[in-house]
Design a protein around this motif. Structure first.
Motif, PDB file in Angstrom:
ATOM      1  N   THR A  32      59.017  40.511  45.500  1.00 33.23           N
ATOM      2  CA  THR A  32      58.127  41.596  45.515  1.00 33.23           C
ATOM      3  C   THR A  32      58.660  42.518  46.439  1.00 33.23           C
ATOM      4  OG1 THR A  32      56.325  40.557  44.812  1.00 33.23           O
ATOM      5  CG2 THR A  32      55.941  42.362  45.951  1.00 33.23           C
ATOM      6  N   GLU A  51      48.354  24.804  41.107  1.00 33.95           N
ATOM      7  CA  GLU A  51      47.574  25.004  42.119  1.00 33.95           C
ATOM      8  C   GLU A  51      47.212  23.478  42.554  1.00 33.95           C
ATOM      9  OE1 GLU A  51      45.839  27.784  43.386  1.00 33.95           O
ATOM     10  OE2 GLU A  51      46.594  29.340  41.756  1.00 33.95           O
ATOM     11  N   ARG A  72      52.587  30.147  38.884  1.00 33.23           N
ATOM     12  CA  ARG A  72      53.344  31.247  38.138  1.00 33.23           C
ATOM     13  C   ARG A  72      53.630  30.612  36.825  1.00 33.23           C
ATOM     14  NH1 ARG A  72      53.415  36.227  41.030  1.00 33.23           N
ATOM     15  NH2 ARG A  72      52.562  35.584  42.896  1.00 33.23           N
ATOM     16  N   PHE A  76      58.018  33.101  34.618  1.00 32.61           N
ATOM     17  CA  PHE A  76      58.169  33.852  35.877  1.00 32.61           C
ATOM     18  C   PHE A  76      59.159  33.659  36.810  1.00 32.61           C
ATOM     19  CE2 PHE A  76      57.421  34.422  40.346  1.00 32.61           C
ATOM     20  CZ  PHE A  76      56.814  35.701  40.588  1.00 32.61           C
ATOM     21  N   ILE A 303      45.121  27.460  51.681  1.00 32.00           N
ATOM     22  CA  ILE A 303      45.817  28.489  51.082  1.00 32.00           C
ATOM     23  C   ILE A 303      46.119  29.757  51.683  1.00 32.00           C
ATOM     24  CG2 ILE A 303      45.852  29.985  48.907  1.00 32.00           C
ATOM     25  CD1 ILE A 303      45.732  26.953  48.063  1.00 32.00           C
ATOM     26  N   GLN A 307      49.740  31.307  52.464  1.00 30.51           N
ATOM     27  CA  GLN A 307      50.062  32.571  51.677  1.00 30.51           C
ATOM     28  C   GLN A 307      50.481  33.630  52.826  1.00 30.51           C
ATOM     29  OE1 GLN A 307      46.997  33.934  49.315  1.00 30.51           O
ATOM     30  NE2 GLN A 307      48.724  34.597  47.795  1.00 30.51           N
ATOM     31  N   TRP A 329      40.502  30.925  55.734  1.00 29.29           N
ATOM     32  CA  TRP A 329      39.116  30.552  55.079  1.00 29.29           C
ATOM     33  C   TRP A 329      39.516  29.298  54.063  1.00 29.29           C
ATOM     34  CZ3 TRP A 329      38.460  31.346  49.838  1.00 29.29           C
ATOM     35  CH2 TRP A 329      39.217  31.914  48.919  1.00 29.29           C
ATOM     36  N   TRP A 331      37.366  26.488  51.311  1.00 32.33           N
ATOM     37  CA  TRP A 331      36.530  26.237  50.091  1.00 32.33           C
ATOM     38  C   TRP A 331      36.332  24.699  49.642  1.00 32.33           C
ATOM     39  CZ3 TRP A 331      40.705  28.371  48.258  1.00 32.33           C
ATOM     40  CH2 TRP A 331      41.004  27.955  46.814  1.00 32.33           C
TER      41      TRP A 331
ATOM     42  N   GLU B  21      49.937  39.622  28.791  1.00 37.48           N
ATOM     43  CA  GLU B  21      50.188  38.658  28.012  1.00 37.48           C
ATOM     44  C   GLU B  21      49.139  37.792  27.565  1.00 37.48           C
ATOM     45  OE1 GLU B  21      53.720  36.529  29.264  1.00 37.48           O
ATOM     46  OE2 GLU B  21      54.814  38.314  29.929  1.00 37.48           O
ATOM     47  N   ASP B  23      48.163  35.044  27.500  1.00 38.40           N
ATOM     48  CA  ASP B  23      47.819  33.701  28.348  1.00 38.40           C
ATOM     49  C   ASP B  23      47.554  33.985  29.940  1.00 38.40           C
ATOM     50  OD1 ASP B  23      50.404  34.252  28.900  1.00 38.40           O
ATOM     51  OD2 ASP B  23      51.108  32.127  28.805  1.00 38.40           O
ATOM     52  N   GLN B  24      47.378  35.174  30.102  1.00 36.17           N
ATOM     53  CA  GLN B  24      47.002  35.567  31.436  1.00 36.17           C
ATOM     54  C   GLN B  24      45.778  36.191  31.674  1.00 36.17           C
ATOM     55  OE1 GLN B  24      50.346  38.378  31.747  1.00 36.17           O
ATOM     56  NE2 GLN B  24      51.336  37.442  33.225  1.00 36.17           N
ATOM     57  N   ARG B  31      49.548  40.439  39.065  1.00 41.06           N
ATOM     58  CA  ARG B  31      50.333  39.859  40.298  1.00 41.06           C
ATOM     59  C   ARG B  31      51.722  39.556  39.635  1.00 41.06           C
ATOM     60  NH1 ARG B  31      48.292  33.675  41.088  1.00 41.06           N
ATOM     61  NH2 ARG B  31      49.581  33.825  39.146  1.00 41.06           N
ATOM     62  N   ASP B  32      51.850  38.897  38.457  1.00 38.47           N
ATOM     63  CA  ASP B  32      52.969  38.583  38.102  1.00 38.47           C
ATOM     64  C   ASP B  32      54.098  39.870  37.601  1.00 38.47           C
ATOM     65  OD1 ASP B  32      52.057  36.132  38.449  1.00 38.47           O
ATOM     66  OD2 ASP B  32      52.130  35.591  36.305  1.00 38.47           O
ATOM     67  N   ASN B  33      53.430  41.113  37.808  1.00 42.35           N
ATOM     68  CA  ASN B  33      54.241  42.327  37.518  1.00 42.35           C
ATOM     69  C   ASN B  33      54.212  42.969  38.946  1.00 42.35           C
ATOM     70  OD1 ASN B  33      54.991  42.945  34.852  1.00 42.35           O
ATOM     71  ND2 ASN B  33      53.062  42.406  34.623  1.00 42.35           N
ATOM     72  N   ASP B  34      54.185  42.131  39.981  1.00 46.21           N
ATOM     73  CA  ASP B  34      54.544  42.507  41.454  1.00 46.21           C
ATOM     74  C   ASP B  34      53.541  43.808  41.840  1.00 46.21           C
ATOM     75  OD1 ASP B  34      56.568  40.898  41.685  1.00 46.21           O
ATOM     76  OD2 ASP B  34      58.110  42.271  40.893  1.00 46.21           O
ATOM     77  N   LEU B  38      46.695  40.207  46.223  1.00 46.10           N
ATOM     78  CA  LEU B  38      46.772  39.108  46.840  1.00 46.10           C
ATOM     79  C   LEU B  38      46.213  37.580  46.248  1.00 46.10           C
ATOM     80  CD1 LEU B  38      47.688  38.126  49.939  1.00 46.10           C
ATOM     81  CD2 LEU B  38      45.545  38.202  50.520  1.00 46.10           C
ATOM     82  N   ALA B  39      45.073  37.867  45.439  1.00 43.67           N
ATOM     83  CA  ALA B  39      44.669  36.719  44.713  1.00 43.67           C
ATOM     84  C   ALA B  39      44.744  35.337  45.475  1.00 43.67           C
ATOM     85  CB  ALA B  39      45.221  36.691  43.455  1.00 43.67           C
ATOM     86  N   SER B  40      44.233  35.386  46.597  1.00 43.20           N
ATOM     87  CA  SER B  40      44.205  34.001  47.485  1.00 43.20           C
ATOM     88  C   SER B  40      43.709  32.905  46.816  1.00 43.20           C
ATOM     89  CB  SER B  40      43.948  34.394  48.838  1.00 43.20           C
ATOM     90  OG  SER B  40      42.977  35.150  49.131  1.00 43.20           O
ATOM     91  N   CYS B  41      42.698  33.002  46.216  1.00 43.53           N
ATOM     92  CA  CYS B  41      41.863  31.855  45.745  1.00 43.53           C
ATOM     93  C   CYS B  41      42.554  31.424  44.509  1.00 43.53           C
ATOM     94  CB  CYS B  41      40.367  32.061  45.609  1.00 43.53           C
ATOM     95  SG  CYS B  41      39.889  33.343  44.386  1.00 43.53           S
ATOM     96  N   GLY B  42      43.546  31.933  43.986  1.00 43.23           N
ATOM     97  CA  GLY B  42      44.078  31.336  42.633  1.00 43.23           C
ATOM     98  C   GLY B  42      43.288  31.680  41.329  1.00 43.23           C
ATOM     99  N   THR B  44      39.509  31.821  41.322  1.00 38.30           N
ATOM    100  CA  THR B  44      38.206  30.949  41.279  1.00 38.30           C
ATOM    101  C   THR B  44      37.050  31.759  41.622  1.00 38.30           C
ATOM    102  OG1 THR B  44      38.677  30.090  43.100  1.00 38.30           O
ATOM    103  CG2 THR B  44      39.440  28.890  41.593  1.00 38.30           C
ATOM    104  N   ALA B  45      37.502  33.266  41.709  1.00 38.52           N
ATOM    105  CA  ALA B  45      35.886  33.863  42.080  1.00 38.52           C
ATOM    106  C   ALA B  45      35.624  33.812  43.387  1.00 38.52           C
ATOM    107  CB  ALA B  45      34.963  33.992  41.162  1.00 38.52           C
ATOM    108  N   THR B  49      40.042  39.348  46.369  1.00 37.89           N
ATOM    109  CA  THR B  49      41.385  40.221  46.731  1.00 37.89           C
ATOM    110  C   THR B  49      41.901  40.712  45.457  1.00 37.89           C
ATOM    111  OG1 THR B  49      42.603  38.229  46.950  1.00 37.89           O
ATOM    112  CG2 THR B  49      41.755  39.025  48.878  1.00 37.89           C
TER     113      THR B  49
END
Lengths: 429, 107
Positions: A32, A51, A72, A76, A303, A307, A329, A331, B21, B23-24, B31-34, B38-42, B44-45, B49
């Motif tokens: 990136t 994950e 990913r 990717f 996490i 990150q 943070w 959870w 795609e 499956d996204q 995110r995968d397109n740069d 941040l999507a720090s929780c992966g 899971t709401a 971010t």
């Protein structure tokens, strides 16, 4: 060896050891940020990096698919020219020649090396710890082993009432197991939260049929060919078909220690993720560093840290500015109830409960010298983001106002004209 | 199933077209397109971010937001009662082919 200049690639790749959350984030972050050189990602596991948080939550549910959530997609790594070596670890680091010896016997040179080897479950050491039926939970394989063992009617003894132990307890109870949790302290999650939150979760677990034994020091696991019972120091015998130890983690620092990098229960890194060797960085669970809040030495197993450190390393390697890190943070989800924490609480912080635990949704804030240091939100996230901002700003909080959950957290900053520093103003959003 | 086309307006106001795609989730496509998500929780709401804005008429066609998602969004920078979503909660659907997504400001 040529001197390393930020952003300059001397022809050798960046080698990342470990493909957990942090290692993959370094690889992705380098691309990136425009790194055009090679990236070699050493992944000790075979499958596409995944994950970890769901392993003790969603994956264990009845009827949940065994597939893990990948970090990913496989594609990717190809698209981004990240060379991932599956099932390969680093055996040794030769700092003199900037070479890594891989577990397949080959050697690869590096420009910069990133150690992101993570942590492993702290093993039980009492007699009988090696018996079949004694589990730990760290990898997808561990999770699937455990899932197969959690058959309805099975007696499950969980050693340690931390996040992992309690998440597994909830999953096991939901699958129809008879669950006993053995905890040395006098309440659950005592390391990470305050008494009101502990008591709330204890009740929640008890309502779901889980039994707690506090002050329980496990002295042995006994059984003929496999685990049959857990014995505690007072001589009590707890029959169990399945035993899970959730007693913390140990940093996977051995390869760094053997290479002579400074380690002390974690690889020591500075604010940019640099180790004591300027060509070598470390990120994630394996690191120990000075807290930017109060300078105390810490390991942060979350996490957010995985990150944020990854971003700092990717920024440093490419000679760029890192993003402002989030407040740490954490959870956990137990019986469908989410506990989400921002900031790192100290045991002597002032504790203010917002709301009534009995109604099943509340928050607890932690004040240190009058300033917001941490928050726990239970079954609701309304205070979460405001708290993150106020913690970052070091905002003073009026405890009386904050005790009223109807007042938004951002309106609990005292109306004191002397408090006009920029931090406070920015915290008022 | 074929990919969706997606137009993203980043935080500097620049537009970019990319492929979404099947499956996204929307977050993963960004995110995968740069894009700087941040999507720090992966997904899971939990962290908000991956906050994005969608046009009213698109927003109205989407499912209800969960209580967690709403609580996180309400406190987010630039929250729009009609328009704000966590992109991790939006699965691929052909109905969203050609949609324009605007990244919400960073906090």
């Amino acid at each position: 060896m040529p001197d390393l200049q930020p952003g300059i690639n001397n022809g050798q790749p960046v080698i990342i050891v470990g493909a957990g959350h942090s290692g993959v984030a370094v690889a992705a972050g380098l691309r990136t940020r425009g790194w055009v050189g090679g990236i070699l990602l050493l992944d000790g596991e075979k499958e596409t990096p995944y994950e970890r948080p769901p392993l003790s939550k969603e994956l264990l549910k009845s009827g949940a698919p065994d597939e893990s959530t990948v970090l990913r997609k496989e594609k990717f790594y190809q698209d981004k020219r990240i060379e991932r070596l599956a099932g390969i670890t680093a055996e040794a680091i030769d700092r003199q020649s900037r070479t890594v010896v891989l577990s397949d016997g080959s050697r690869r040179g590096y420009d910069r090396l990133v150690v992101a080897t993570g942590s492993r479950a702290r093993p039980l050491t009492v007699p009988g710890s090696g018996l079949p039926g004694v589990h730990a939970l760290r990898t997808r394989e561990d999770a699937l082993d455990l899932k197969r063992a959690l058959v309805a009617g099975t007696r499950v003894a969980i050693i340690g009432a931390g996040y992992i132990g309690l998440e597994v307890a909830a999953a096991a109870a939901a699958r129809g197991c008879k669950v006993t949790v053995l905890e040395l302290q006098d309440r659950v999650m005592s390391r990470v939260t305050s008494e009101p939150v502990s008591r709330f979760f204890e009740q929640l677990h008890e309502q779901n049929g889980i039994r707690f034994v506090f002050g329980a020091a496990v002295t042995a696991i006994e059984g003929q060919r496999r685990a049959e019972r857990v014995v505690t120091a007072d001589g009590t015998v707890h029959p169990a078909d399945v035993v899970l130890a959730g007693i913390g983690v140990l940093p996977n620092q051995e390869v760094a220690t053997e290479a002579g990098l400074e380690c002390r229960d974690g690889i020591l890194v500075d604010g940019e993720g640099r180790t004591s060797d300027s060509a070598i960085y470390a990120t994630g669970d394996v690191t120990r560093f000075a807290s930017p809040v109060d300078g105390t030495s810490q390991r942060l197993e979350c996490i957010q840290n995985a990150q944020a450190q990854a971003d700092r390393v990717a920024a440093h390697i490419t000679g760029q500015q890192p993003a402002e890190p989030e407040i740490p943070w954490f959870w956990t989800v137990q019986h469908g109830v989410r506990l989400q924490t921002a900031g790192v609480r100290h045991p002597d912080d002032d504790v203010i409960v917002r709301g009534t635990p009995a109604v099943g949704k509340f928050a607890v804030i932690y004040l240190r010298d009058g300033r917001l240091a941490a928050v726990d939100t239970v079954a609701g996230l309304a205070d979460f983001r405001p708290a993150k901002k106020l913690i970052a700003a070091g905002a003073l909080i009026d405890p009386a106002l904050a005790a009223d959950p109807r007042i938004p957290l951002t309106d609990t900053i005292p109306n004191d004209p002397s408090l006009t520093d920029a931090d406070l103003v920015s915290a008022r959003i | 199933m074929s990919n969706n086309k997606l137009t993203v307006v980043d935080r500097e106001g620049k537009s970019r077209d990319l492929e979404w795609e099947p499956d996204q989730t929307l977050m993963e496509a960004l995110r995968d397109n740069d894009l700087p998500v941040l999507a720090s929780c992966g997904g899971t709401a939990s962290c908000a971010t991956c906050h994005v804005f969608l046009a009213d008429e698109v927003f109205d066609t989407l499912g209800e937001r969960s209580e967690d998602e709403i609580e996180l969004l309400v406190e987010a920078e630039g929250y729009r009662e009609c328009g704000s979503r966590l992109s991790c909660q939006l699965d691929f659907t052909k109905d969203l082919d050609g949609v324009t997504v605007t990244l919400a400001p960073e906090e």
